[in-house]
Scaffold this motif. Structure first.
Motif, PDB file in Angstrom:
ATOM      1  N   LEU A   1     -85.362 -59.033 -82.663  1.00 38.38           N
ATOM      2  CA  LEU A   1     -84.493 -57.866 -82.744  1.00 38.38           C
ATOM      3  C   LEU A   1     -83.742 -57.927 -84.059  1.00 38.38           C
ATOM      4  O   LEU A   1     -83.185 -58.985 -84.416  1.00 38.38           O
ATOM      5  N   HIS A   2     -83.759 -56.837 -84.829  1.00 39.44           N
ATOM      6  CA  HIS A   2     -83.011 -56.755 -86.081  1.00 39.44           C
ATOM      7  C   HIS A   2     -81.785 -55.878 -85.844  1.00 39.44           C
ATOM      8  O   HIS A   2     -81.915 -54.750 -85.353  1.00 39.44           O
ATOM      9  N   ILE A   3     -80.614 -56.415 -86.211  1.00 40.22           N
ATOM     10  CA  ILE A   3     -79.360 -55.680 -86.041  1.00 40.22           C
ATOM     11  C   ILE A   3     -78.681 -55.521 -87.388  1.00 40.22           C
ATOM     12  O   ILE A   3     -78.475 -56.507 -88.099  1.00 40.22           O
ATOM     13  N   MET A   4     -78.376 -54.286 -87.749  1.00 37.24           N
ATOM     14  CA  MET A   4     -77.628 -54.006 -88.968  1.00 37.24           C
ATOM     15  C   MET A   4     -76.230 -53.574 -88.547  1.00 37.24           C
ATOM     16  O   MET A   4     -76.071 -52.585 -87.829  1.00 37.24           O
TER      17      MET A   4
ATOM     18  N   ASP B   1     -85.909 -52.595 -80.700  1.00 33.68           N
ATOM     19  CA  ASP B   1     -86.158 -53.795 -81.506  1.00 33.68           C
ATOM     20  C   ASP B   1     -85.432 -53.735 -82.843  1.00 33.68           C
ATOM     21  O   ASP B   1     -85.442 -54.690 -83.611  1.00 33.68           O
ATOM     22  N   THR B   2     -84.792 -52.599 -83.128  1.00 33.29           N
ATOM     23  CA  THR B   2     -83.956 -52.423 -84.318  1.00 33.29           C
ATOM     24  C   THR B   2     -82.710 -51.672 -83.886  1.00 33.29           C
ATOM     25  O   THR B   2     -82.793 -50.708 -83.112  1.00 33.29           O
TER      26      THR B   2
ATOM     27  N   GLU C   1     -76.665 -58.082 -91.853  1.00 35.22           N
ATOM     28  CA  GLU C   1     -77.869 -57.996 -91.030  1.00 35.22           C
ATOM     29  C   GLU C   1     -78.013 -59.270 -90.213  1.00 35.22           C
ATOM     30  O   GLU C   1     -77.734 -60.371 -90.696  1.00 35.22           O
TER      31      GLU C   1
ATOM     32  N   SER D   1     -80.636 -61.333 -87.267  1.00 36.84           N
ATOM     33  CA  SER D   1     -81.946 -61.421 -86.638  1.00 36.84           C
ATOM     34  C   SER D   1     -81.778 -62.209 -85.344  1.00 36.84           C
ATOM     35  O   SER D   1     -81.234 -63.313 -85.349  1.00 36.84           O
TER      36      SER D   1
ATOM     37  N   ARG E   1     -78.689 -50.298 -85.295  1.00 37.36           N
ATOM     38  CA  ARG E   1     -77.663 -50.107 -86.336  1.00 37.36           C
ATOM     39  C   ARG E   1     -76.374 -49.772 -85.601  1.00 37.36           C
ATOM     40  O   ARG E   1     -76.308 -48.789 -84.863  1.00 37.36           O
TER      41      ARG E   1
END
Length: 116
Positions: free
Chosen positions: A110-113, A48-49, A97, A99, A51
């Motif tokens: 889902l958070h994507i950096m 869910d995250t 970032e 979302s 990088r």
């Protein structure tokens, strides 16, 4: 005869790279592109995250029993409805970032950096 020898010397000189002068064969090759799979299953994105470095492709794979979408909150992309077993691929190039959520199940986030 002198002209022929000089011409041959110039041709041969072009066949060997000179020190400090890059040739096409000595140029560094681009790094192969990366690909990461994100699973959509049981009403969650897994992970869910995330990088990742710029240039990474994320494959959203519906591995569950229900339809889902992969939709970027700023409108950058929308997979449309993905039936079980279907996939959607997006390459992230800009560092920032992101979302991502499912339009059918908005609590799926889902958070994507993206960055170095």
């Amino acid at each position: 005869m002198r002209l022929a020898v000089l011409g041959l010397a110039l041709v041969l000189a072009g066949c060997f790279p000179r020190e400090g002068v890059p040739s096409a064969d000595l140029e560094p090759h681009a790094a192969p592109s990366r690909e990461v799979v994100v699973s959509m299953k049981d009403f969650t994105f897994r992970p869910d995250t995330l990088r990742i470095p710029p240039g990474t492709a994320v494959v959203f794979a519906n591995q569950g029993r229900y339809p889902h979408t992969a939709t970027e909150s700023g409108g950058l992309f929308d997979s449309g409805v993905l039936a079980p077993g279907e996939r959607f691929r997006y390459t992230f190039t800009l560092p920032r970032e992101y979302s991502v959520y499912c339009k059918l199940h908005p609590y799926m986030v889902l958070h994507i950096m993206v960055g170095p």
